[in-house]
Design an enzyme around this catalytic site. Structure first.
Site, mmCIF file in Angstrom:
data_model
loop_
_atom_site.group_PDB
_atom_site.id
_atom_site.type_symbol
_atom_site.label_atom_id
_atom_site.label_comp_id
_atom_site.label_asym_id
_atom_site.label_seq_id
_atom_site.Cartn_x
_atom_site.Cartn_y
_atom_site.Cartn_z
ATOM 1 N N HIS A 356 -23.437 -16.099 -33.787
ATOM 2 C CA HIS A 356 -23.261 -16.242 -35.032
ATOM 3 C C HIS A 356 -22.128 -15.684 -35.559
ATOM 4 O O HIS A 356 -22.004 -14.624 -35.491
ATOM 5 C CB HIS A 356 -24.650 -16.033 -35.739
ATOM 6 C CG HIS A 356 -24.598 -16.417 -37.038
ATOM 7 N ND1 HIS A 356 -24.948 -17.658 -37.632
ATOM 8 C CD2 HIS A 356 -23.951 -15.887 -38.343
ATOM 9 C CE1 HIS A 356 -24.769 -17.895 -38.831
ATOM 10 N NE2 HIS A 356 -24.010 -16.684 -39.436
ATOM 11 N N ALA A 357 -21.208 -16.480 -36.408
ATOM 12 C CA ALA A 357 -19.884 -15.958 -36.751
ATOM 13 C C ALA A 357 -20.003 -14.895 -37.728
ATOM 14 O O ALA A 357 -21.022 -14.694 -38.611
ATOM 15 C CB ALA A 357 -19.153 -16.771 -37.392
ATOM 16 N N HIS A 386 -13.817 -18.763 -43.820
ATOM 17 C CA HIS A 386 -14.825 -17.956 -44.185
ATOM 18 C C HIS A 386 -14.808 -16.461 -43.745
ATOM 19 O O HIS A 386 -14.607 -15.670 -44.768
ATOM 20 C CB HIS A 386 -16.135 -18.623 -43.956
ATOM 21 C CG HIS A 386 -17.183 -17.778 -44.386
ATOM 22 N ND1 HIS A 386 -17.875 -17.999 -45.655
ATOM 23 C CD2 HIS A 386 -18.001 -16.714 -43.826
ATOM 24 C CE1 HIS A 386 -18.951 -16.951 -45.706
ATOM 25 N NE2 HIS A 386 -18.887 -16.280 -44.555
ATOM 26 N N GLU A 387 -14.452 -16.430 -42.583
ATOM 27 C CA GLU A 387 -14.423 -15.203 -41.937
ATOM 28 C C GLU A 387 -13.475 -14.266 -42.259
ATOM 29 O O GLU A 387 -13.405 -13.073 -42.435
ATOM 30 C CB GLU A 387 -14.749 -15.294 -40.322
ATOM 31 C CG GLU A 387 -16.036 -15.732 -39.860
ATOM 32 C CD GLU A 387 -17.217 -15.229 -40.455
ATOM 33 O OE1 GLU A 387 -17.229 -13.969 -40.716
ATOM 34 O OE2 GLU A 387 -18.226 -15.797 -40.528
ATOM 35 N N HIS A 390 -13.471 -12.397 -45.437
ATOM 36 C CA HIS A 390 -14.309 -11.231 -45.414
ATOM 37 C C HIS A 390 -13.037 -10.153 -45.086
ATOM 38 O O HIS A 390 -13.004 -9.008 -45.441
ATOM 39 C CB HIS A 390 -15.351 -11.229 -44.206
ATOM 40 C CG HIS A 390 -16.676 -11.933 -44.682
ATOM 41 N ND1 HIS A 390 -17.283 -11.553 -45.923
ATOM 42 C CD2 HIS A 390 -17.246 -12.925 -44.108
ATOM 43 C CE1 HIS A 390 -18.427 -12.436 -46.110
ATOM 44 N NE2 HIS A 390 -18.270 -13.275 -44.863
ATOM 45 N N GLU A 414 -18.898 -13.118 -49.538
ATOM 46 C CA GLU A 414 -19.180 -14.503 -49.001
ATOM 47 C C GLU A 414 -18.445 -15.837 -49.611
ATOM 48 O O GLU A 414 -18.162 -16.843 -49.126
ATOM 49 C CB GLU A 414 -20.654 -14.863 -49.257
ATOM 50 C CG GLU A 414 -21.707 -13.988 -48.382
ATOM 51 C CD GLU A 414 -21.208 -13.575 -47.065
ATOM 52 O OE1 GLU A 414 -20.665 -14.622 -46.341
ATOM 53 O OE2 GLU A 414 -21.739 -12.682 -46.513
ATOM 54 N N HIS A 514 -30.136 -15.451 -40.018
ATOM 55 C CA HIS A 514 -30.190 -14.228 -40.798
ATOM 56 C C HIS A 514 -31.606 -13.521 -40.910
ATOM 57 O O HIS A 514 -31.784 -12.514 -41.358
ATOM 58 C CB HIS A 514 -29.586 -14.821 -42.081
ATOM 59 C CG HIS A 514 -28.389 -15.377 -42.079
ATOM 60 N ND1 HIS A 514 -27.896 -16.353 -41.504
ATOM 61 C CD2 HIS A 514 -27.151 -14.828 -42.802
ATOM 62 C CE1 HIS A 514 -26.742 -16.728 -41.726
ATOM 63 N NE2 HIS A 514 -25.990 -15.698 -42.298
ATOM 64 N N TYR A 524 -25.285 -16.197 -50.164
ATOM 65 C CA TYR A 524 -24.596 -17.413 -50.005
ATOM 66 C C TYR A 524 -24.893 -18.663 -51.234
ATOM 67 O O TYR A 524 -23.962 -19.401 -51.239
ATOM 68 C CB TYR A 524 -25.205 -17.944 -48.642
ATOM 69 C CG TYR A 524 -25.048 -16.924 -47.408
ATOM 70 C CD1 TYR A 524 -23.584 -16.817 -47.038
ATOM 71 C CD2 TYR A 524 -25.937 -16.443 -47.026
ATOM 72 C CE1 TYR A 524 -23.402 -15.962 -45.961
ATOM 73 C CE2 TYR A 524 -25.786 -15.600 -45.745
ATOM 74 C CZ TYR A 524 -24.491 -15.276 -45.295
ATOM 75 O OH TYR A 524 -24.252 -14.459 -44.369
HETATM 76 O O1 X8Z Z 1 -23.529 -16.608 -42.001
HETATM 77 C C1 X8Z Z 1 -22.691 -17.306 -42.559
HETATM 78 C C2 X8Z Z 1 -21.195 -16.812 -42.192
HETATM 79 C C3 X8Z Z 1 -21.187 -15.484 -41.608
HETATM 80 S S1 X8Z Z 1 -21.588 -14.458 -43.045
HETATM 81 C C4 X8Z Z 1 -20.887 -17.809 -40.764
HETATM 82 N N1 X8Z Z 1 -22.746 -18.351 -43.440
HETATM 83 C C5 X8Z Z 1 -24.229 -18.883 -43.826
HETATM 84 C C6 X8Z Z 1 -24.760 -19.610 -42.725
HETATM 85 O O2 X8Z Z 1 -24.270 -19.647 -41.573
HETATM 86 O O3 X8Z Z 1 -26.247 -19.842 -42.802
HETATM 87 C C7 X8Z Z 1 -21.726 -18.922 -44.149
HETATM 88 C C8 X8Z Z 1 -22.450 -20.047 -44.882
HETATM 89 C C9 X8Z Z 1 -24.099 -19.798 -44.862
HETATM 90 ZN ZN ZN Z 2 -19.942 -14.565 -44.379
#
Ligand code: X8Z
Ligand code: ZN
Length: 615
Positions: A356-357, A386-387, A390, A414, A514, A524
């Site tokens: 997961h990024a 997105h990254e 951060h 975010e 998450h 988010y």
């Molecule tokens: O988790 C993330 C990022 C890392 S903070 C990739 N996001 C959420 C997800 O993937 O569920 C970005 C959008 C929503």
């Molecule tokens: Zn993020």
């Protein structure tokens, strides 16, 4: 405290909490990662206590992030244990210091000290009980849940081997066979079952920790991070949802009708919730993967960024370079050499990692990294922006005192990279040579629909994950009801349903990163509202005319300067001040989002005029 309106919320009444120009000068705070260990003593005066507390926390936070990095990029029982212990030490010190700071009066602390003392209590997303064995058990269980998720695989019928989440996600985009889609969806969600026992115990221990710090549960602690009373924050979120809900319902109705036409009434109901496995994403959180299936016959083919990138032989490093160049065009520095040496950009072949990024700032100064398993797709192109958002935020506030090295609130963190991502317009793609010619305005419906599938579809998902978790932490949802209530709420907010009835023993929330990783999610939802508010303001600062969805801030130093000023404030001021720095507004608002999608809203009204809306 009331909702932060156009006027300062009461807590900001004391005026500036930190010198707003601090970021323009070289850092004055000298504590460094790995400095000799100090332990803050409560016997010192308030400023001395806070300075030593920040030095101690910085050191422990560095050690924790190094250990967590090694764990996330090399999952073994040893790296799990080392990471759990390091994080447990950081938590214990934070709790001790938060408690000790209570001895100082407001007068002793002064406005800056008061804010720091407040931030001490809410700086971490996880607080463990003070008992060392329980503390370590809790951090270990969170690490184990992450590991279980990271190792999740499913072998669909006919596949030669068990497939990773990335491979399964590709099938969800490419396949049009509802049986195969349901199998892939169900196969991945089995990972939740294995996470459930750790999760139940984690809720218990995390709540005990939050209670020791004076919060009634972990959900209340999470809602306390927004310069608002927790209940006022919950109302604020509902207010924003009300603003955007009609647009979501219109999009939902249109998509359902198109899917009904594609799959038939045995698979898709005319009026009920949409089967989740048909939406092109494991969690139905973003639906852009199914654009080709639901695009109106007379609309353009949209822009297939994946195809453009693949056709050019783009590598993962090239993908990140595109993102970096955008930030550089705004006036930011190129990323440090160590970013390229130390980041993990592709999935290693020889070991388990957390794919997961995420973006890291290991030393809270300039050891910036991203960790991603990049695929050459439009989706990952957006995630890279997105990254990097951060990373550039972290870099911009690195000169502040340690407790202020965070975003104004977590939705801001975010939103930054996504804001830049909104400037990835057809005209921008032409400018950087990825696209030959920008489509004419007649293509706008298709472009906006594509964007809405990505951003508007996300909104109720962004809302529901923590609306559910808040009730889990408060005890309003008991373990036996985790899964049934998860689906009741998913249907209520998103209007979706699982491919077949789910048992109470399943744990489908656990199949979303998450949840096992203990990352709060409301950020988010906020970011999906804020990024349009930022975009609109920055486009104006850049002096770009025309509709918001065709406007790019690429190459605008004026927009970059505005953005940088906000990033460099870190968490030193309450978030309405940071919001005002970019937008001139002190209240979060969906007006930017609604303006961006206004032409699509009109089009959807027309499309849906004789069709059922809602579920
Ligand atoms: O988790 C993330 C990022 C890392 S903070 C990739 N996001 C959420 C997800 O993937 O569920 C970005 C959008 C929503
Ligand atoms: Zn993020």
């Amino acid at each position: 405290m009331g909702v932060s309106g156009p006027k300062s919320p009461p807590e900001a009444a004391g005026g500036q909490l930190a010198d707003p120009n601090a970021f323009a000068r070289p850092p004055v705070f000298n504590a460094a990662c790995g400095a000799p260990r100090v332990t803050a003593s409560p016997s010192s005066d308030a400023p001395g206590f806070l300075a030593r507390a920040e030095t101690e926390l910085l050191d422990l936070a560095c050690e924790s992030s190094r250990a967590e990095w090694v764990y996330a990029t090399y999952i073994t029982p040893d790296s799990e244990s080392i990471a759990a212990r390091a994080t447990s030490r950081l938590i214990s010190a934070t709790v001790r210091l938060a408690r000790e700071s209570a001895r100082f009066s407001d007068g002793d602390l002064g406005p800056v000290g008061r804010r720091k003392a407040k931030l001490l209590r809410i700086s971490l997303p996880l607080i463990a009980p003070s008992d060392p064995a329980e503390s370590e058990e809790l951090t270990r269980r969170v690490a184990t849940m992450q590991g279980t998720y990271a190792k999740g695989r499913h072998q669909p019928k006919g596949a030669a081997e068990p497939l990773s989440l990335e491979a399964l996600s590709r099938i969800l985009v490419e396949s049009r066979d509802p049986t195969q889609l349901a199998d892939v969806w169900t196969g991945w969600h089995a990972v939740g079952r294995a996470i459930r026992p750790d999760f139940v115990r984690y809720v218990e221990l995390a709540n005990r920790g939050a209670q020791e710090l004076g919060f009634s549960d972990t959900g209340v602690m999470w809602r306390s991070k927004y310069d608002l009373e927790p209940a006022a924050f919950a109302r604020e979120v509902d207010r924003l949802w009300e603003e955007v809900q009609p647009l979501y319902r219109a999009l939902h109705a249109y998509v359902r009708r198109r899917l009904l036409a594609a799959y038939g009434p045995d698979v898709v109901p005319e009026r009920g919730p949409i089967p989740t496995h048909l939406l092109g994403n494991m969690w139905a959180q973003s639906w852009e993967g199914i654009y080709p299936r639901i695009a109106p016959a007379d609309a353009s083919a949209g822009i297939d960024l994946t195809k453009l990138l693949v056709a050019r032989g783009t590598t993962p490093v090239d993908m990140v370079r595109y993102g970096e160049r955008f930030f550089v065009s705004l006036g930011f520095d190129p990323l440090p050499a160590t970013f390229w040496e130390r980041s993990m950009l592709v999935r290693p072949a020889d070991r388990d990692v957390v794919c997961h990024a995420s973006a890291w700032d290991i030393d809270f100064e300039s050891d910036l990294r991203i960790k991603m398993c990049i695929e050459i797709t439009g989706e990952d192109f957006a995630t890279i922006h997105h990254e990097l958002g951060h990373n550039y935020y972290q870099w911009a506030y690195a000169g502040l005192p340690f407790l202020f090295r965070d975003s104004a609130h977590d939705g801001f963190h975010e939103a930054v990279g996504d804001t830049v991502g909104l400037s990835v317009t057809p005209e921008y793609l032409v400018r950087i040579g990825l696209l030959d010619a920008a489509p004419s305005p007649e293509a706008d419906t298709g472009l906006l629909l594509q964007r809405a599938l990505e951003k508007v579809a996300f909104l109720p998902f962004g809302l529901v994950v923590d609306k559910w978790r808040w009730q889990v932490f408060s005890g309003a949802i008991a373990p036996d009801d985790y899964n049934p209530t998860w689906w009741t709420m998913r249907q209520q907010y998103q209007g979706i349903a699982p491919p077949s009835a789910r048992e109470a023993a399943e744990f489908d929330a656990g199949a979303k990163y998450h949840v096992p990783a203990n990352v709060p999610y409301m950020r988010y939802f906020l970011a999906h509202i804020l990024q349009f508010q930022f975009h609109r303001a920055l486009v104006r600062a850049a002096g770009v005319d025309g509709p918001l969805h065709r406007a790019s801030i690429y190459d605008s130093k004026a927009a970059g300067e505005k953005l940088r000023a906000m990033l460099a404030m870190g968490m030193s001021q309450e978030w309405p001040d940071a919001l005002e720095a970019v937008t001139g507004e002190r209240r979060m608002s969906a007006a930017g989002l609604l303006e961006y999608f206004a032409p699509l809203t009109k089009w959807l009204e027309q499309e849906n005029r004789n069709a059922p809306v809602g579920w």
